[in-house]
Write an enzyme that holds these catalytic residues in place. Sequence first.
Site, PDB file in Angstrom:
ATOM      1  N   ARG A  97       0.852  -1.184   0.000  1.00  0.00           N
ATOM      2  CA  ARG A  97       0.000   0.000   0.000  1.00  0.00           C
ATOM      3  C   ARG A  97       0.891   1.238   0.000  1.00  0.00           C
ATOM      4  O   ARG A  97       1.644   1.476   0.940  1.00  0.00           O
ATOM      5  CB  ARG A  97      -0.905  -0.006   1.242  1.00  0.00           C
TER       6      ARG A  97
ATOM      7  N   HIS B  97      -2.594  10.997   0.874  1.00  0.00           N
ATOM      8  CA  HIS B  97      -2.046  10.805   2.221  1.00  0.00           C
ATOM      9  C   HIS B  97      -1.410  12.123   2.653  1.00  0.00           C
ATOM     10  O   HIS B  97      -0.203  12.214   2.887  1.00  0.00           O
ATOM     11  CB  HIS B  97      -1.034   9.664   2.232  1.00  0.00           C
TER      12      HIS B  97
ATOM     13  N   TYR C 202      -3.916   2.196  16.285  1.00  0.00           N
ATOM     14  CA  TYR C 202      -2.688   2.214  17.071  1.00  0.00           C
ATOM     15  C   TYR C 202      -2.951   2.111  18.573  1.00  0.00           C
ATOM     16  O   TYR C 202      -2.289   1.354  19.265  1.00  0.00           O
ATOM     17  CB  TYR C 202      -1.875   3.471  16.760  1.00  0.00           C
TER      18      TYR C 202
ATOM     19  N   GLU D 284      -3.392   0.072   8.413  1.00  0.00           N
ATOM     20  CA  GLU D 284      -2.202   0.460   9.174  1.00  0.00           C
ATOM     21  C   GLU D 284      -2.316  -0.105  10.573  1.00  0.00           C
ATOM     22  O   GLU D 284      -3.360   0.006  11.225  1.00  0.00           O
ATOM     23  CB  GLU D 284      -2.040   1.986   9.292  1.00  0.00           C
TER      24      GLU D 284
ATOM     25  N   GLU E 243      -7.105   8.702   6.414  1.00  0.00           N
ATOM     26  CA  GLU E 243      -7.335   9.422   7.666  1.00  0.00           C
ATOM     27  C   GLU E 243      -7.754  10.878   7.448  1.00  0.00           C
ATOM     28  O   GLU E 243      -7.054  11.812   7.844  1.00  0.00           O
ATOM     29  CB  GLU E 243      -6.088   9.352   8.547  1.00  0.00           C
TER      30      GLU E 243
ATOM     31  N   ASN F  85      -7.329   1.990  10.272  1.00  0.00           N
ATOM     32  CA  ASN F  85      -6.023   2.184  10.901  1.00  0.00           C
ATOM     33  C   ASN F  85      -6.191   2.188  12.412  1.00  0.00           C
ATOM     34  O   ASN F  85      -7.081   2.879  12.933  1.00  0.00           O
ATOM     35  CB  ASN F  85      -5.390   3.506  10.466  1.00  0.00           C
TER      36      ASN F  85
END
Length: 501
Positions: A110, A154, A330, A404, A199, A328
């Site tokens: 990606r 991005h 985290y 991600e 995002e 994504n």
Amino acid sequence: MGALPGAFEPLCGRTSVATSAPTPGRALDPAAPATPLSFPPGFLWGTATAAYQIEGAAQEDGRTPSIWDVYSRTPGRVRNGDTGDVATDHYHRWPEDIAIMSGLGVGAYRFSVSWPRVQPTGSGPASEKGLDFYRRLTDGLLEKGIEPVVTLYHWDLPQHLEDVGGWPERDTALRFAEYAAIVADALGDRVRTWTTLNEPWCSAFLGYGSGVHAPGRTDAADALRAAHHLNLGHGLAVRALRERLPAGAKVSVTLNLHQVRPLTDSEPDRDAVRRIDGVANRVFTGPMLSGAYPADVLADTAEITDWSFVRDGDTALIHQPLDFLGVNYYSPTLVSHHTGPAAHGSDGHGASDHSPWPGADQVAFHQTPGDRTAMGWTIDPSGLYELLMRVRRDHPELPVMITENGAAFDDYAAPDGEVRDPERIAYLRDHLAAVHRAIASGADIRGYFLWSLLDNFEWSYGYGKRFGTVHVDYPTQRRTLKSSAHWYARVTRTNTVPPPE
């Protein structure tokens, strides 16, 4: 976070959804799988990067500045005055990087396309030299049996478009659709999987709200206008892609859905979750996936804007069918209600006197307990499981790709030349266990993209934080596989996550 003006968490990916109140910081998943975990046949294993973070060649072949070029060259914005001018020199070293990916056994890569490299002014004709780079890259991937997965945006808006208003202006959405068409025409015969935006929450609310992302503006109304025009640009780009791509091509968007938890079970804390969930998640999922902005989000932000920039028919344009949703993740976010001055400073998104949370001044953010990465983000794979299960509940018809997931640690090359990162291996193993658990619970998850392939320019942290499974010695650009890269290669080749050794 330190006192650096404009510093922020570089991936902005502190992610998704309201839940009941667990013990803060307590992972709900086992610390690690005790036995090998086999994934479904055909599960797609990949890795990911972003153009400004790795390409370099900032002024070559007609590329013009993006908002991140201007932002990173502004004194005080990026640690040590670092810029992405050279980054990891992927523009020239892409054959070496593809060879590394091939050695890792990944099935997909990606990457994002640099808008100002392809369309230098953000409008008008394309740069064939810019497109040729992505043609070469795509052909090189295909020759090695690696599927190219293109992200159109991005965060590197051409500075020409920012100079005339940027994402708060409706025209930027129209220009984005034109750019999407250019890239589709150039790569549509090679690329089967497309993502419009990465995002958009970061682009809107960190770029135009708190100012800790490029372009560094701080106006709550502009942030909400930007969110709408990013939504609109997404819908228009999906339509442009569908008109040009062959049958069977897949189109998606990637969201960093926030995992929002209440500090206590009190009603005020649960309302704090609702508010943050609204401007973190539902301001995008509402129009993109359901065709309407949530009424409570409009009410919460009514003192900031009347939303008159939303025109008749806009939400129908935004609500385009998608083939999957990119997610994504985290770390989770912990909030409570409070009655004092705005208290967004512990939200994990960087130091600023301005909030990225319009309509949520009475929400306080709290540091979640637990082990942390070098970014200061809590390691909590239970949040990923909860996120995936919410997507399954709210949108059961929509497959998911983890686009991600990863962690920064203080990696270094030992005297023997090896880069050992056992903390990253543990992080990946535990998060993949959460993905495996979600699949077993009925979630339709088609693939996983590890962030990131290479150590790289980490936004306002410059070159000080390392997310890669491949170590980069920046003065020499030498690439060295970390122990986590060898571990991930074992996963990709066996379709199985091994237990701890």
